[in-house]
Structure formats: C-alpha cells, structure tokens
Design an enzyme around this catalytic site. Structure first.
Site, mmCIF file in Angstrom:
data_model
loop_
_atom_site.group_PDB
_atom_site.id
_atom_site.type_symbol
_atom_site.label_atom_id
_atom_site.label_comp_id
_atom_site.label_asym_id
_atom_site.label_seq_id
_atom_site.Cartn_x
_atom_site.Cartn_y
_atom_site.Cartn_z
ATOM 1 N N LYS A 78 0.872 -1.174 0.000
ATOM 2 C CA LYS A 78 0.000 0.000 0.000
ATOM 3 C C LYS A 78 0.908 1.223 0.000
ATOM 4 O O LYS A 78 1.934 1.235 0.695
ATOM 5 C CB LYS A 78 -0.882 -0.037 1.249
ATOM 6 C CG LYS A 78 -1.894 1.089 1.348
ATOM 7 C CD LYS A 78 -2.754 0.943 2.600
ATOM 8 C CE LYS A 78 -3.829 2.001 2.694
ATOM 9 N NZ LYS A 78 -4.664 1.852 3.905
ATOM 10 N N SER A 153 -9.655 2.086 3.066
ATOM 11 C CA SER A 153 -8.732 2.766 2.176
ATOM 12 C C SER A 153 -7.750 1.846 1.427
ATOM 13 O O SER A 153 -7.177 2.280 0.438
ATOM 14 C CB SER A 153 -7.928 3.789 2.980
ATOM 15 O OG SER A 153 -7.101 3.149 3.925
ATOM 16 N N SER A 177 -9.940 -0.200 7.261
ATOM 17 C CA SER A 177 -9.326 -0.037 5.934
ATOM 18 C C SER A 177 -8.653 -1.277 5.349
ATOM 19 O O SER A 177 -8.289 -1.278 4.183
ATOM 20 C CB SER A 177 -8.313 1.102 5.961
ATOM 21 O OG SER A 177 -8.977 2.338 5.920
#
Lengths: 488, 90
Positions: A78, A153, A177
């Site tokens: 990420k 996210s 997330s």
C-alpha cells in the site's frame, strides 16, 4: 494452474521445487499489473526494474542454498509504506513527488525475507476514505463489478488480490481499511492487535488506531505474511514487546468447543438482509464443527462511529501538520509570505476529504471544545473497550458481518461524508479497542458481489482468528472464486 | 467559526467553498452530537489501546544516520543544504 492464480503457499512450494524462477514469476505478474491498470487502477507505481532486480537476487539466494519460506514470492505495498528511493505518495498530491529516504520496517522485513516488491498500491488519500475515491491518482474499480468501489482505504490492495494480479499485499487499518475492502473484493485481510506490526515508516493518520496488516486470498497466506511482518521494533514506541509470533504454525486447529459470541448489535437496523443471511450461514458452519454460540452484547458499538470521527480527525490534524510545503511536500508556487505558503500549499496539496477531517480535528481540539468532544470521545472509547472485555470473558471470538452492505456503486456516497462513514459501522470499534479482527469471504449477494465474515478476537488472539478463518477456508471455496473483470 | 478553524489548520478556505464546508461540517457534528447523551461521569478517558510505558533509548549518539542530502532530496526548494522559504524577517 497458472502462476497468477496461485496463492503465497503454492508459489512458495513452486519456487522451492524450482517449477519456475522468481524472475519468471515476477515478470508474469508485472505484465498483469500493467495490463490491468486501465480497468482497475490498482497501482500508483509499478516498479519493474527494481522488482526484476529483487527477483534475480532471490533466485541467486536460492541457488546458494537459501530456503527462506517466502523467498522470491511477489507482493506490493500500500502506498502508505515508505520505500527507499521510490515514490511514496499516500494517495495524495501532497506527496506526489516524495521519494522516501528510508524503508518502513514492514518493507524492510519483507525484503529481508526475500519477497519481491512489485510496486505501490492505490489507496484513499492519507487512508481517509471507505471507497478509494479520495485518491489523487483516481478511484480503483472493483474487479467483481467495474461500476462499483473496491472499498477503502486499502482498495488497491484488495482489488489487485481479487483480480489475481498479486498473491499478497500490505494494507493498513485505522477504522476498517483492511477489512472493509477485503470484504468488498472477496479477499482475506487481518487487522492485527495494535502493536504487533511496526508503524515505523507507515505514514501516520491516527496513531493510536493505525495498524498495518496482511492481505491475501486466504487466512493461511495471511498467516505466512504475519510470520514475517509482526515483531517488536525499537523504532516504533508503541510496538509491543511480545509482537512476534509463529502464525502459520498455529493453523490447523479444531473448532470443537469454541465459544462464539454473536452480538445482536451487529445484526440490527441498516444491515442488508442478504449480508445477514450469508454471514449467519457461515457462523452455522462453525456450529456444525462443534462450536457453540453465545449471545453477547456490545451496547456501546452504536457510539463507535461518532467516537471515531472525533478521535481520528483529532489525531490526523496533529499528524498532518507536518506537511508544510517546505521540507518535503507539495509547495504552492504563488505565495509571497510564509503564512500564505502554508495556507495555499495545504489547500492545494490536500483533497477535500482530508481538508475536512483536519478541520474537524482542529475544532474538537480547540480551546473550549476539548472536554465536550475529545475528552468525551476518549471516555466512550473506554466504554467500547469495556464492552469487549466483558464479552471476551464469556466467549473466545466474536463473529458478525464486516460491512452492512456489499460493495456500493462508484459515486454513490461521495457527496455525503456521513453516509460514507457509516460504511465502517462494524469495523471501527475493533480499532478503538485495539483488538485483532479478520475478514474473509463467506458468500455472494444475488448480484454476484462478495460478502465478508468478520472474526474478532481478544488482544493477541491473532493466531486464533487466523486459524479459525483457515479452518473455514479448508471446507469452503468462496475465497477461490475468481471475478470476471477481464470479460467486463 | 469555520474560517477560524481553517486558519488554525493552516488551510486556505476560499469564500466560494465556505458554504459547502459549513454544511458538511454541520452534518458531521450532528452525527457526533449523539455522544453527548451518553453518561460518562467517572469514566477514565482512554488515550491508547495498550497500557505500555513509554520506552526510552539510551542517550547516546547513533552510529548511523541519513545524510543531509538524502533527507533534503524531496524538498521543493533548497539551496546549499538549506530549505528556502519566503522572507520572514523584514
């Protein structure tokens, strides 16, 4: 089976048996990542050259007799994890040009294990969002239905895994997330106990809630990643001394006698009936294996979203004050004085959701409002933790849905921040308490969208919940279903 | 009020964006307002999930550290190892 369809454990075995090389494997996946960009937009950066270099090094290590379990297995991070010499954007214009001078501890640990990093995955800006639509680099699409969001996210991570672009990815979870996108995309993700995975080099959003974790297509693969990822880190002052564990060794456990708490607060108003049914069926699987269900109550869960939307913005307003347009972030070109430089750089560099949350945070921390908001929310946080303490005195784990609905349409909630916040109604309390939770696929809606089961455990029960997810996956194939995005 | 908070946050808020920001913040605070009805008298505020003590390292020089060049490589404007800012002192 083709290379891109294999999970971490299968790839590890294939590399060990020399069925294929790390270079072959990485080249195949790099090509898929590139090809999928137009449709899915899962990546912010694909680092072909450095990936192939790492893959060659992994093959060399193997030729010299190294047999580290994940040697040569690819993954992507990420884009919230700092990677040395590589762009780290956090999904923001603010950091669009930022090249980190150091690696996050998590990145370093995977590197040492010989895993090959293929690039950086798309995400909501500064991890603030539940749909991946706040990314400066554009929304990610859900491989199960390209008109829907992948969740957020960690949406790029979840979409890339579901689309079979990657066998493994990192994510971070501040209010859901990792778990919410895992549920929306039909993959498996663990939000570990707070303090088990180092936050060093993981760009901070709300430090008392943020926790990095593994995402993959099975709980067993997540366990293999946790073996590497977790561990004490002197560079993170909130890293727990007992952070490390042998997660993969704890798999294969029996479910017999397990006490499962099912909170009625997780099955009330606002829950899609299809989700309720699929999740209940999954819980029944455990009962058939000899587990027993006990009702538990989490009466303060109803306050989790409001508590979170005071505490997380408060911490964010402080953490994000470092982006000043001077040392390493976006700088406005038009400013004549220092004050104006701050105001304009931060206005231009942050997107609307991030600006909104910083304002909320500044407000709740400002003189005269602190007691009514910040202190009050901290007290509610204590009550929420107390709910879990009471429940875990009676049961081993708590199960329920990860999300109230399957993936929603792109744009459906972007005009109303509060509607978006409520997408995390079942995941937020876990972060407030600091306990671990796993989301794994447990069925589909009639429209063909994945649905996630959430398994919450007590502090440091990460091994237990991974084991329970793995037990279910040994007897189900929801996690092996492949989305048809390539035909859409 | 919202303008003051924006200024405290050091984020510009153009006049034409003010009404929307106000209405969205009102939405958020009407969500959060429900907290006030919960009795919390005597509840110890929770700042952090782990009851850990702040670890300290020994007060010694570190052998390794990043070079100034590396640390300043992403600075939008720099010169001779210094960050450039608009004139602060007249």
């Amino acid at each position: 089976m083709e290379l891109h369809q294999m999970g971490v454990a299968e790839l590890s075995a294939g590399l060990r048996n020399k069925d294929f090389s790390a270079v072959e494997l990485s080249s195949t996946l790099l090509q898929r990542l590139r090809q999928a960009q137009d449709n899915l937009n899962a990546c912010i950066t694909i680092s072909e050259e450095s990936a192939l270099e790492q893959a060659r090094a992994a093959d060399q290590r193997r030729a010299q007799g190294d047999s580290a379990p994940l040697l040569g297995v690819p993954l992507a991070h990420k884009d919230i994890f700092c990677t040395r010499g590589q762009r780290t954007t956090c999904g923001s214009k603010m950091l669009a040009e930022f090249v980190s001078p150091y690696d996050a501890t998590v990145v370093q640990r995977f590197q040492k294990a010989g895993m090959v990093s293929l690039g950086k995955l798309n995400m909501d800006e500064f991890a603030m969002g539940s749909s991946n639509e706040t990314s400066f680099f554009g929304a990610v699409r859900n491989p199960w239905d390209l008109t829907r969001v992948p969740g957020g996210s960690s949406g790029g991570s979840a979409a890339a895994l579901a689309a079979r672009l990657l066998p493994a990815a990192t994510g971070t979870d501040t209010g859901g997330s990792i778990r919410q996108p895992a549920a929306f995309c039909g993959v498996t993700g663990l939000k570990p106990t707070y303090g088990r995975v180092s936050r060093y080099g993981m760009i901070a959003f709300a430090s008392s809630l943020d926790q990095g974790g593994p995402m993959a297509r099975s709980a067993a693969d997540c366990a293999l990643l946790m073996d590497v990822m977790a561990g004490h880190d002197a560079l993170d002052s909130t890293s727990h001394p007992q952070a490390a564990g042998r997660f993969s060794a704890a798999l294969g456990r029996s479910v017999k006698g397990l006490r499962i708490g099912v909170p009625e607060e997780f099955f009330g108003e606002g829950l899609d009936p299809e989700v309720a049914q699929v999740v209940q069926e999954a819980i029944q699987w455990y009962v058939r294996q000899g587990a027993e269900i006990r009702p538990v109550h989490l009466p303060n869960n109803v306050h989790a979203v409001s508590t979170y939307y005071v505490l997380a913005p408060a911490e964010a307003s402080s953490n994000l004050s470092r982006f000043d347009g001077i040392r390493y972030s976006h700088r406005s070109g038009s400013s004549v004085d220092l004050q104006e430089l701050y105001l304009q750089s931060r206005y231009e560099g942050f997107g609307p959701e991030v600006r909104r949350r910083i304002l909320v945070g500044s407000y709740v921390l400002s003189a005269g409002y602190y007691d009514a908001y910040y202190r009050k929310a901290q007290q509610l946080r204590a009550l929420i933790r107390e709910d879990f303490r009471r429940a875990f005195a009676e049961v081993d784990v708590i199960m329920g849905p990860t999300t109230p609905t399957p993936a929603f349409a792109l744009g459906a909630k972007s005009a109303d921040p509060v509607a978006m916040y409520l997408a995390d109604i079942y995941t937020i309390a876990v972060n407030l308490a600091g306990i671990p939770a796993l989301s794994l696929p447990c069925g589909f809606s009639k429209a063909g969208l994945p649905i996630g089961l959430q398994i919450m455990g007590n502090y440091f029960a990460d091994e237990l919940i991974l084991g329970l997810g793995d037990a279910y996956q040994r007897d189900s194939d929801w996690h092996q279903q492949v989305p048809g995005w390539e035909e859409q | 009020m919202v303008k003051r908070i924006a200024h405290l946050s050091r984020i510009a808020l153009p006049d034409n964006e003010l009404p929307q920001m106000v209405s969205q913040l009102e939405r958020i605070f009407s969500l959060v307002a429900e907290m006030q009805a919960v009795p919390t008298q005597g509840v110890e505020p929770m700042a952090h999930p782990l009851d850990l003590r702040q670890p300290l390292r020994s007060d010694a020089l570190r052998q390794e550290c990043l070079s100034r060049e590396e640390l300043m490589a992403s600075a939008p404007r720099a010169q001779d190892g210094l960050f450039l800012v608009p004139k602060v002192i007249e």
